[in-house]
Write a protein that holds these residues in place. Sequence first.
Motif, PDB file in Angstrom:
ATOM      1  N   HIS A   1       7.642   1.168   5.137  1.00  0.00           N
ATOM      2  CA  HIS A   1       7.425   2.065   3.999  1.00  0.00           C
ATOM      3  C   HIS A   1       7.523   1.324   2.668  1.00  0.00           C
ATOM      4  CE1 HIS A   1       8.364   5.633   6.658  1.00  0.00           C
ATOM      5  NE2 HIS A   1       7.422   6.134   5.891  1.00  0.00           N
ATOM      6  N   ARG A   2       6.493   1.478   1.862  1.00  0.00           N
ATOM      7  CA  ARG A   2       6.552   1.110   0.453  1.00  0.00           C
ATOM      8  C   ARG A   2       6.617   2.403  -0.358  1.00  0.00           C
ATOM      9  NH1 ARG A   2       4.038  -2.316   4.313  1.00  0.00           N
ATOM     10  NH2 ARG A   2       3.406  -4.304   3.386  1.00  0.00           N
ATOM     11  N   ILE A   3       7.070   2.296  -1.604  1.00  0.00           N
ATOM     12  CA  ILE A   3       6.941   3.400  -2.547  1.00  0.00           C
ATOM     13  C   ILE A   3       5.661   3.160  -3.341  1.00  0.00           C
ATOM     14  CG2 ILE A   3       7.957   4.653  -4.479  1.00  0.00           C
ATOM     15  CD1 ILE A   3       9.538   4.966  -1.879  1.00  0.00           C
ATOM     16  N   LEU A   4       4.760   4.127  -3.274  1.00  0.00           N
ATOM     17  CA  LEU A   4       3.501   4.052  -4.016  1.00  0.00           C
ATOM     18  C   LEU A   4       3.576   4.976  -5.223  1.00  0.00           C
ATOM     19  CD1 LEU A   4       0.855   4.119  -1.127  1.00  0.00           C
ATOM     20  CD2 LEU A   4       2.087   2.178  -2.098  1.00  0.00           C
ATOM     21  N   ALA A   5       2.675   4.785  -6.168  1.00  0.00           N
ATOM     22  CA  ALA A   5       2.668   5.625  -7.373  1.00  0.00           C
ATOM     23  C   ALA A   5       1.249   5.809  -7.875  1.00  0.00           C
ATOM     24  CB  ALA A   5       3.528   4.993  -8.464  1.00  0.00           C
ATOM     25  N   ALA A   6       1.045   6.938  -8.554  1.00  0.00           N
ATOM     26  CA  ALA A   6      -0.249   7.241  -9.191  1.00  0.00           C
ATOM     27  C   ALA A   6       0.019   8.100 -10.414  1.00  0.00           C
ATOM     28  CB  ALA A   6      -1.181   7.958  -8.224  1.00  0.00           C
ATOM     29  N   GLY A   7      -0.924   8.109 -11.337  1.00  0.00           N
ATOM     30  CA  GLY A   7      -0.777   8.911 -12.543  1.00  0.00           C
ATOM     31  C   GLY A   7      -1.608  10.186 -12.467  1.00  0.00           C
ATOM     32  N   THR A   8      -1.133  11.243 -13.139  1.00  0.00           N
ATOM     33  CA  THR A   8      -1.899  12.484 -13.216  1.00  0.00           C
ATOM     34  C   THR A   8      -1.508  13.261 -14.462  1.00  0.00           C
ATOM     35  OG1 THR A   8      -2.526  14.518 -12.054  1.00  0.00           O
ATOM     36  CG2 THR A   8      -0.237  13.842 -11.871  1.00  0.00           C
ATOM     37  N   LYS A   9      -2.437  14.014 -14.986  1.00  0.00           N
ATOM     38  CA  LYS A   9      -2.143  14.910 -16.110  1.00  0.00           C
ATOM     39  C   LYS A   9      -2.050  16.358 -15.660  1.00  0.00           C
ATOM     40  CE  LYS A   9      -4.229  12.098 -19.809  1.00  0.00           C
ATOM     41  NZ  LYS A   9      -3.031  11.946 -20.648  1.00  0.00           N
TER      42      LYS A   9
ATOM     43  N   PHE B   1      -1.918  17.303 -11.872  1.00  0.00           N
ATOM     44  CA  PHE B   1      -1.567  17.425 -10.453  1.00  0.00           C
ATOM     45  C   PHE B   1      -2.760  17.899  -9.609  1.00  0.00           C
ATOM     46  CE2 PHE B   1       2.478  17.426 -12.607  1.00  0.00           C
ATOM     47  CZ  PHE B   1       3.240  16.582 -11.806  1.00  0.00           C
ATOM     48  N   VAL B   2      -3.948  17.659 -10.136  1.00  0.00           N
ATOM     49  CA  VAL B   2      -5.187  17.901  -9.406  1.00  0.00           C
ATOM     50  C   VAL B   2      -5.911  16.573  -9.206  1.00  0.00           C
ATOM     51  CG1 VAL B   2      -7.448  19.037  -9.422  1.00  0.00           C
ATOM     52  CG2 VAL B   2      -5.432  20.246 -10.320  1.00  0.00           C
ATOM     53  N   HIS B   3      -6.060  15.829 -10.302  1.00  0.00           N
ATOM     54  CA  HIS B   3      -6.729  14.533 -10.276  1.00  0.00           C
ATOM     55  C   HIS B   3      -5.693  13.427 -10.459  1.00  0.00           C
ATOM     56  CE1 HIS B   3      -9.615  17.548 -11.854  1.00  0.00           C
ATOM     57  NE2 HIS B   3     -10.388  17.007 -10.931  1.00  0.00           N
ATOM     58  N   PHE B   4      -5.731  12.449  -9.572  1.00  0.00           N
ATOM     59  CA  PHE B   4      -4.759  11.353  -9.592  1.00  0.00           C
ATOM     60  C   PHE B   4      -5.480  10.015  -9.693  1.00  0.00           C
ATOM     61  CE2 PHE B   4      -2.592  14.868  -7.654  1.00  0.00           C
ATOM     62  CZ  PHE B   4      -1.245  14.714  -7.975  1.00  0.00           C
ATOM     63  N   SER B   5      -4.839   9.058 -10.324  1.00  0.00           N
ATOM     64  CA  SER B   5      -5.386   7.708 -10.367  1.00  0.00           C
ATOM     65  C   SER B   5      -5.241   7.054  -8.988  1.00  0.00           C
ATOM     66  CB  SER B   5      -4.652   6.872 -11.417  1.00  0.00           C
ATOM     67  OG  SER B   5      -3.277   6.713 -11.060  1.00  0.00           O
ATOM     68  N   GLU B   6      -5.884   5.913  -8.800  1.00  0.00           N
ATOM     69  CA  GLU B   6      -5.766   5.203  -7.526  1.00  0.00           C
ATOM     70  C   GLU B   6      -4.309   4.788  -7.313  1.00  0.00           C
ATOM     71  OE1 GLU B   6      -8.019   4.406  -5.018  1.00  0.00           O
ATOM     72  OE2 GLU B   6      -9.147   5.968  -6.076  1.00  0.00           O
ATOM     73  N   PRO B   7      -3.764   4.983  -6.122  1.00  0.00           N
ATOM     74  CA  PRO B   7      -2.363   4.629  -5.884  1.00  0.00           C
ATOM     75  C   PRO B   7      -2.141   3.119  -5.932  1.00  0.00           C
ATOM     76  CG  PRO B   7      -3.438   5.262  -3.832  1.00  0.00           C
ATOM     77  CD  PRO B   7      -4.407   5.559  -4.933  1.00  0.00           C
ATOM     78  N   GLU B   8      -0.975   2.752  -6.426  1.00  0.00           N
ATOM     79  CA  GLU B   8      -0.569   1.346  -6.465  1.00  0.00           C
ATOM     80  C   GLU B   8       0.821   1.225  -5.866  1.00  0.00           C
ATOM     81  OE1 GLU B   8      -0.736   0.130 -10.525  1.00  0.00           O
ATOM     82  OE2 GLU B   8      -2.941   0.186 -10.622  1.00  0.00           O
ATOM     83  N   VAL B   9       1.136   0.045  -5.351  1.00  0.00           N
ATOM     84  CA  VAL B   9       2.475  -0.186  -4.798  1.00  0.00           C
ATOM     85  C   VAL B   9       3.476  -0.258  -5.946  1.00  0.00           C
ATOM     86  CG1 VAL B   9       3.943  -1.770  -3.514  1.00  0.00           C
ATOM     87  CG2 VAL B   9       1.598  -1.351  -2.751  1.00  0.00           C
ATOM     88  N   TYR B  10       4.511   0.541  -5.864  1.00  0.00           N
ATOM     89  CA  TYR B  10       5.542   0.603  -6.905  1.00  0.00           C
ATOM     90  C   TYR B  10       6.815  -0.133  -6.487  1.00  0.00           C
ATOM     91  CZ  TYR B  10       8.814   2.664 -10.291  1.00  0.00           C
ATOM     92  OH  TYR B  10       9.763   2.852 -11.266  1.00  0.00           O
ATOM     93  N   ILE B  11       7.265   0.056  -5.251  1.00  0.00           N
ATOM     94  CA  ILE B  11       8.441  -0.658  -4.735  1.00  0.00           C
ATOM     95  C   ILE B  11       8.076  -1.265  -3.386  1.00  0.00           C
ATOM     96  CG2 ILE B  11      10.833  -0.480  -3.933  1.00  0.00           C
ATOM     97  CD1 ILE B  11      11.210   1.922  -5.757  1.00  0.00           C
ATOM     98  N   ASP B  12       8.277  -2.572  -3.247  1.00  0.00           N
ATOM     99  CA  ASP B  12       8.054  -3.272  -1.975  1.00  0.00           C
ATOM    100  C   ASP B  12       9.156  -4.310  -1.821  1.00  0.00           C
ATOM    101  OD1 ASP B  12       7.272  -4.747   0.205  1.00  0.00           O
ATOM    102  OD2 ASP B  12       5.181  -4.965  -0.415  1.00  0.00           O
ATOM    103  N   TYR B  13      10.122  -3.993  -0.971  1.00  0.00           N
ATOM    104  CA  TYR B  13      11.270  -4.888  -0.769  1.00  0.00           C
ATOM    105  C   TYR B  13      11.230  -5.559   0.609  1.00  0.00           C
ATOM    106  CZ  TYR B  13      13.432  -3.167  -5.070  1.00  0.00           C
ATOM    107  OH  TYR B  13      13.705  -2.865  -6.394  1.00  0.00           O
ATOM    108  N   ASP B  14      10.044  -5.621   1.210  1.00  0.00           N
ATOM    109  CA  ASP B  14       9.861  -6.267   2.516  1.00  0.00           C
ATOM    110  C   ASP B  14      10.568  -5.550   3.652  1.00  0.00           C
ATOM    111  OD1 ASP B  14       8.254  -8.220   1.404  1.00  0.00           O
ATOM    112  OD2 ASP B  14       9.906  -9.621   1.081  1.00  0.00           O
ATOM    113  N   HIS B  15      11.032  -4.345   3.394  1.00  0.00           N
ATOM    114  CA  HIS B  15      11.558  -3.485   4.449  1.00  0.00           C
ATOM    115  C   HIS B  15      11.378  -2.040   3.978  1.00  0.00           C
ATOM    116  CE1 HIS B  15      15.180  -2.600   2.059  1.00  0.00           C
ATOM    117  NE2 HIS B  15      15.280  -3.899   1.832  1.00  0.00           N
ATOM    118  N   SER B  16      11.505  -1.101   4.882  1.00  0.00           N
ATOM    119  CA  SER B  16      11.206   0.292   4.547  1.00  0.00           C
ATOM    120  C   SER B  16      12.167   0.865   3.509  1.00  0.00           C
ATOM    121  CB  SER B  16      11.250   1.161   5.807  1.00  0.00           C
ATOM    122  OG  SER B  16      10.058   1.032   6.545  1.00  0.00           O
ATOM    123  N   VAL B  17      11.589   1.396   2.444  1.00  0.00           N
ATOM    124  CA  VAL B  17      12.322   2.124   1.407  1.00  0.00           C
ATOM    125  C   VAL B  17      11.642   3.481   1.244  1.00  0.00           C
ATOM    126  CG1 VAL B  17      12.918   2.206  -1.047  1.00  0.00           C
ATOM    127  CG2 VAL B  17      13.087   0.044   0.208  1.00  0.00           C
TER     128      VAL B  17
END
Length: 315
Positions: free
Chosen positions: A161-169, A171-187
């Motif tokens: 598990h990584r924590i992903l993130a996206a932006g929205t104004k 909660f209908v349209h979201f930006s492309e998701p990006e990796v927000y937290i990656d600690y080489d193990h599930s978070v």
Amino acid sequence: MSNHEQYAGYLFVHFTDDEGQGGGEEIYFSLSQGNDPLHWRELNSGKPVLTSKLGEKGVRDPFIIRSPQGDKFFLLGTDLKAHGDGDWSRAVNEGSRSILVWESSDLIHWSDQRRVEIAPPDAGCAWAPEAFYDADSEQYFVYWASMLGDKETEGGKGRYHRILAAGTKDFVHFSEPEVYIDYDHSVIDTTMIRANGKIYRFSKGEHNSAVFQESGDSIHASSFTTIRENIGQEWMKRGEGPIVFESNVENKWYLFIDEYGLRGYIPLVTTDLDSGEWTMPAELALPTIPRHGSVLPVTASEYERLLAEYGGDIK
């Protein structure tokens, strides 16, 4: 919230551990005893306030946020029905990549739910979505946990598990998701709060089934400093689903950690977020086995409106 109206209590939005009855994966409301977040009344006679009719027809990990203008609330949830089949391998690797969304202007009347695909096509799930308003970009920063990766590729980094993130104004349209937290193990189960000019993050590390605390200069900081690992392990065997919120009336912060499969939420308290030192209050009365949710400060008028609509006895 209007500028002159003070907070008068807290709304606890959660699901429950009612697997024996085949239920629990709906949204329940509880209301604090005034500004005391250690004593709660279950609203709506302990019955669900919202249920999911889309996707997997189960909703877990509800999170509620107030708009910066104070006139709207957004409620997010995980699209997952795990009770009944209990197939966590499926839930993790072949689960829904969508989140569930409701809107309200008064905490009583809610929009029809939406199911919005948010995780990338190679993700195995989209768990525990939360939102944080980012004033700089004038949009909501939405983040969640997704299983990504393949044991055969990525240089052997594996699937976790990584924590992903996206932006929205909206909660209908979201930006492309990006990796927000990656600690080489599930978070998973990341939650955040702004205080002291910083951002404090709390997450569950799957490698040790415990919650850890970090701080950074902003939600977009390139690195966060670890303040404390294994929070609350003096009092609980394992923890996840952290909820953090500030007292309405004093210099104090509350951290609820879900001792999943056992007692449910256990509250901790600190007067110094930077210390990483948390204590467990001696007296408390929580709703019946609440599972991963969120706590929202509410005004006097909102408090009275919830009480009038849903009723409920103080525990």
